[in-house]
Design a protein around this motif. Structure first.
Motif, mmCIF file in Angstrom:
data_model
loop_
_atom_site.group_PDB
_atom_site.id
_atom_site.type_symbol
_atom_site.label_atom_id
_atom_site.label_comp_id
_atom_site.label_asym_id
_atom_site.label_seq_id
_atom_site.Cartn_x
_atom_site.Cartn_y
_atom_site.Cartn_z
ATOM 1 N N SER A 2 55.425 21.479 46.557
ATOM 2 C CA SER A 2 55.357 22.300 47.185
ATOM 3 C C SER A 2 53.578 22.559 47.442
ATOM 4 C CB SER A 2 55.176 22.850 48.389
ATOM 5 O OG SER A 2 54.925 23.687 49.128
ATOM 6 N N ALA A 3 53.983 23.426 46.358
ATOM 7 C CA ALA A 3 52.405 24.099 45.592
ATOM 8 C C ALA A 3 51.035 22.856 45.324
ATOM 9 C CB ALA A 3 52.375 24.814 44.457
ATOM 10 N N ALA A 4 51.892 22.000 44.620
ATOM 11 C CA ALA A 4 50.829 20.574 43.532
ATOM 12 C C ALA A 4 50.233 19.798 45.084
ATOM 13 C CB ALA A 4 52.006 19.510 42.927
ATOM 14 N N LYS A 5 51.235 19.767 46.384
ATOM 15 C CA LYS A 5 51.016 18.766 47.153
ATOM 16 C C LYS A 5 49.711 19.506 48.581
ATOM 17 C CE LYS A 5 52.318 16.575 51.467
ATOM 18 N NZ LYS A 5 53.430 16.364 52.257
ATOM 19 N N ARG A 6 49.674 20.806 48.284
ATOM 20 C CA ARG A 6 48.569 21.873 48.275
ATOM 21 C C ARG A 6 47.417 21.307 47.745
ATOM 22 N NH1 ARG A 6 52.107 25.414 48.911
ATOM 23 N NH2 ARG A 6 51.480 26.967 47.992
ATOM 24 N N ALA A 7 47.347 20.771 46.717
ATOM 25 C CA ALA A 7 45.790 21.256 45.943
ATOM 26 C C ALA A 7 45.742 19.465 45.205
ATOM 27 C CB ALA A 7 46.677 21.447 44.788
ATOM 28 N N GLY A 8 46.260 18.388 46.311
ATOM 29 C CA GLY A 8 46.497 17.543 46.197
ATOM 30 C C GLY A 8 45.782 16.516 44.648
ATOM 31 N N TYR A 9 47.425 17.444 43.845
ATOM 32 C CA TYR A 9 48.380 16.979 42.749
ATOM 33 C C TYR A 9 49.695 16.004 42.735
ATOM 34 C CZ TYR A 9 45.500 19.136 39.494
ATOM 35 O OH TYR A 9 43.545 19.823 38.975
ATOM 36 N N THR A 10 50.344 15.395 42.377
ATOM 37 C CA THR A 10 51.390 14.826 42.309
ATOM 38 C C THR A 10 52.100 14.919 41.225
ATOM 39 O OG1 THR A 10 50.680 12.565 40.895
ATOM 40 C CG2 THR A 10 51.236 12.712 43.802
ATOM 41 N N PRO A 69 63.956 31.324 43.230
ATOM 42 C CA PRO A 69 62.991 29.540 42.446
ATOM 43 C C PRO A 69 62.389 28.997 43.151
ATOM 44 C CG PRO A 69 65.407 29.626 43.634
ATOM 45 C CD PRO A 69 64.809 31.298 43.795
ATOM 46 N N GLU A 70 62.098 28.912 44.342
ATOM 47 C CA GLU A 70 61.416 27.989 45.225
ATOM 48 C C GLU A 70 59.618 28.632 44.795
ATOM 49 O OE1 GLU A 70 59.796 26.199 49.645
ATOM 50 O OE2 GLU A 70 61.439 27.169 49.190
ATOM 51 N N LYS A 71 60.005 30.354 44.517
ATOM 52 C CA LYS A 71 58.129 31.064 43.994
ATOM 53 C C LYS A 71 57.871 29.994 42.767
ATOM 54 C CE LYS A 71 54.736 33.523 45.552
ATOM 55 N NZ LYS A 71 54.024 33.445 46.131
ATOM 56 N N ILE A 72 58.976 31.140 41.632
ATOM 57 C CA ILE A 72 58.958 29.921 40.232
ATOM 58 C C ILE A 72 57.870 29.013 40.125
ATOM 59 C CG2 ILE A 72 59.960 29.916 38.528
ATOM 60 C CD1 ILE A 72 61.544 32.286 39.231
ATOM 61 N N GLY A 73 58.756 28.133 41.228
ATOM 62 C CA GLY A 73 57.840 26.600 40.642
ATOM 63 C C GLY A 73 56.686 26.613 41.439
ATOM 64 N N GLU A 74 56.665 27.292 42.460
ATOM 65 C CA GLU A 74 54.738 26.948 43.380
ATOM 66 C C GLU A 74 54.221 27.968 41.883
ATOM 67 O OE1 GLU A 74 55.734 29.882 46.964
ATOM 68 O OE2 GLU A 74 56.471 28.146 48.124
ATOM 69 N N GLU A 75 54.258 29.153 41.562
ATOM 70 C CA GLU A 75 54.059 29.686 40.672
ATOM 71 C C GLU A 75 53.641 29.222 39.476
ATOM 72 O OE1 GLU A 75 51.798 32.252 40.967
ATOM 73 O OE2 GLU A 75 52.926 32.069 42.629
ATOM 74 N N GLY A 76 54.489 28.399 38.699
ATOM 75 C CA GLY A 76 54.609 27.212 37.940
ATOM 76 C C GLY A 76 53.496 26.378 37.531
ATOM 77 N N ALA A 77 53.731 26.026 39.280
ATOM 78 C CA ALA A 77 52.412 24.166 39.870
ATOM 79 C C ALA A 77 51.348 25.365 39.534
ATOM 80 C CB ALA A 77 53.010 23.516 41.051
ATOM 81 N N LYS A 78 51.351 26.302 40.645
ATOM 82 C CA LYS A 78 49.441 26.603 40.510
ATOM 83 C C LYS A 78 48.962 26.963 38.988
ATOM 84 C CE LYS A 78 50.263 29.370 44.557
ATOM 85 N NZ LYS A 78 50.373 30.575 45.378
ATOM 86 N N ALA A 79 50.310 27.551 37.860
ATOM 87 C CA ALA A 79 49.420 27.704 36.074
ATOM 88 C C ALA A 79 49.232 26.889 35.865
ATOM 89 C CB ALA A 79 50.790 28.622 35.783
ATOM 90 N N ALA A 80 49.763 25.452 35.688
ATOM 91 C CA ALA A 80 49.343 24.057 35.346
ATOM 92 C C ALA A 80 47.934 23.951 36.112
ATOM 93 C CB ALA A 80 50.724 22.909 35.613
ATOM 94 N N ILE A 81 48.011 23.592 37.789
ATOM 95 C CA ILE A 81 46.470 23.345 37.253
ATOM 96 C C ILE A 81 45.454 24.587 37.443
ATOM 97 C CG2 ILE A 81 45.149 22.832 39.916
ATOM 98 C CD1 ILE A 81 48.583 22.521 41.060
ATOM 99 N N ALA A 82 46.391 25.271 37.062
ATOM 100 C CA ALA A 82 44.583 26.572 36.932
ATOM 101 C C ALA A 82 44.519 26.243 35.350
ATOM 102 C CB ALA A 82 45.243 27.809 36.727
ATOM 103 N N ALA A 83 45.301 25.424 34.314
ATOM 104 C CA ALA A 83 45.023 25.452 33.162
ATOM 105 C C ALA A 83 44.041 24.051 33.211
ATOM 106 C CB ALA A 83 46.139 24.908 32.452
ATOM 107 N N LEU A 84 44.556 23.032 34.205
ATOM 108 C CA LEU A 84 43.831 21.937 33.915
ATOM 109 C C LEU A 84 42.474 22.354 34.489
ATOM 110 C CD1 LEU A 84 46.722 19.669 35.323
ATOM 111 C CD2 LEU A 84 45.296 19.216 33.258
ATOM 112 N N GLU A 85 42.366 23.271 35.635
ATOM 113 C CA GLU A 85 41.236 22.921 35.884
ATOM 114 C C GLU A 85 39.990 23.942 35.326
ATOM 115 O OE1 GLU A 85 41.819 23.475 39.921
ATOM 116 O OE2 GLU A 85 42.311 21.074 40.482
ATOM 117 N N GLY A 86 40.598 24.598 34.695
ATOM 118 C CA GLY A 86 39.921 25.812 33.228
ATOM 119 C C GLY A 86 39.832 27.119 34.690
ATOM 120 N N LYS A 87 40.406 27.127 34.631
ATOM 121 C CA LYS A 87 40.371 28.930 36.042
ATOM 122 C C LYS A 87 41.864 29.377 35.459
ATOM 123 C CE LYS A 87 39.193 25.982 39.787
ATOM 124 N NZ LYS A 87 39.965 25.610 41.589
ATOM 125 N N PRO A 88 41.635 30.319 35.760
ATOM 126 C CA PRO A 88 42.278 32.198 34.804
ATOM 127 C C PRO A 88 43.535 31.911 35.140
ATOM 128 C CG PRO A 88 40.310 32.929 36.383
ATOM 129 C CD PRO A 88 40.057 31.570 36.049
#
Length: 329
Positions: free
Chosen positions: A62-70, A278-297
């Motif tokens: 869900s979090a990845a889709k909102r950010a345009g990731y697969t 668990p759903e919240k953990i997954g959402e935050e995990g995706a957000k963290a991975a995207i932040a890492a890739l995009e150079g965001k804190p």
């Protein structure tokens, strides 16, 4: 009756509690995974058929889709490092730009994940951790120690006269359940009316958990409470208590809120569920991975909350929202 008043457990149902905002990761410059057709995340579950990890997968997607990731998701059929390691090795051979993973062992997964980070993969740990978790960009998990303490408080409320208590766990080397058993043990120490019989392991097998509980109840007929640290331990513990004819006499409190546990709660073989997010953990995990890739804190460590569900309030909107999913549809 209000759940919090019924159990006397001061549980804060937090969406996300940041443990170490001050220690945010910077993530550096934008990596290849944050642009164009390379906006891909890989998620490796602790156990694919488990409703806890299915719910986590829903959050990641869900979090990845909102950010345009697969997202590509894989996982073993059991929570077992010997099953997870080949999956990890196969995934890492393709040099993923970002990996979200629930390690099934704190030490067995350390070296390959360290190598992945060395090779440039952005690593995010969800649910479980490693011996050296600092290699990860971020770590997201439940407040497991607090949940273990809450489990004892629930048993204490249900069996106020005290007695012997037992913990049924998966296996040694799993960070989350170690924290849960520690929180439970610390709670038992605060009340001399209770005696902790320690931890017995069921290797993530509900049949074995039932056998362990049946044997324990034969040896110690005065057991008043059992804390089961995960889904399979919970189902097995409930079965063992039922087979021993101790339903209602032995209070069973368990982590997680999958369909089988909910059925046992309705039947009265389990008295309380500690539902994670668990759903919240997954959402935050995706957000963290995207932040890492995009150079965001992003926060280095995040602890998600939990809630306690009893039969009395199972049908409340809050409890229903906390139950784990069987699919993401």
């Amino acid at each position: 009756m209000n759940l919090r008043n019924r159990l006397g457990v001061g549980v804060v149902i937090a969406a996300v509690t940041t443990l170490s905002i001050a220690g945010c990761s910077s993530g550096g410059t934008v990596a290849s995974g944050g642009t164009g057709s390379n906006k891909k995340l890989v998620f490796i579950q602790g156990e694919a058929p488990n409703n806890f990890y299915i719910s986590m997968k829903c959050g990641v997607e869900s979090a990845a889709k909102r950010a345009g990731y697969t997202v590509t998701t894989q996982g073993g059929q059991k929570f077992d490092p010997t099953l997870q390691l080949p999956i990890v090795q196969s995934v890492l051979a393709n040099k993923p730009t970002a990996l979200i993973i629930a390690p099934t062992d704190t030490s067995a997964l350390q070296q390959p994940l360290q190598q992945a980070v060395t090779n440039g993969t952005k690593l995010v740990l969800v649910d479980t951790t490693l011996d050296t978790p600092s290699i990860a960009f971020s770590s997201i998990a439940s407040d497991n120690k607090g949940g273990g303490a809450a489990a004892f408080q629930a048993i204490k409320k249900l069996a106020p006269n005290g007695g012997k208590v037992l913990v049924i766990d998966n296996q040694p080397g799993i960070s989350t359940s170690q924290e849960r058993t520690q929180g439970f043990a610390d709670g038992v120490k605060t009340d001399p009316k209770f005696k902790n019989l320690g931890v017995q392991y069921a290797q993530d097998d509900s049949t074995k958990a039932a056998q362990v509980v049946s044997a324990a109840l034969q040896r110690n007929r005065d057991i008043v409470g059992i804390f089961a640290t995960n889904v399979h331990s919970a189902v097995g513990a409930a079965t063992g208590v039922q087979q021993a004819g101790k339903t209602g006499k032995v209070q069973v409190v368990t982590f997680d809120a999958g369909p089988d546990q909910v059925s046992a709660l309705k039947d009265g073989t389990i008295q309380a569920l500690i539902a994670q997010q668990p759903e919240k953990i997954g959402e935050e995990g995706a957000k963290a991975a995207i932040a890492a890739l995009e150079g965001k804190p992003f926060a280095k460590n995040i602890a998600t909350g939990f809630s306690i569900i009893t039969k009395a309030d199972l049908n409340s909107p809050t409890s229903q929202a906390a139950l784990y999913k069987s699919s993401c549809s």
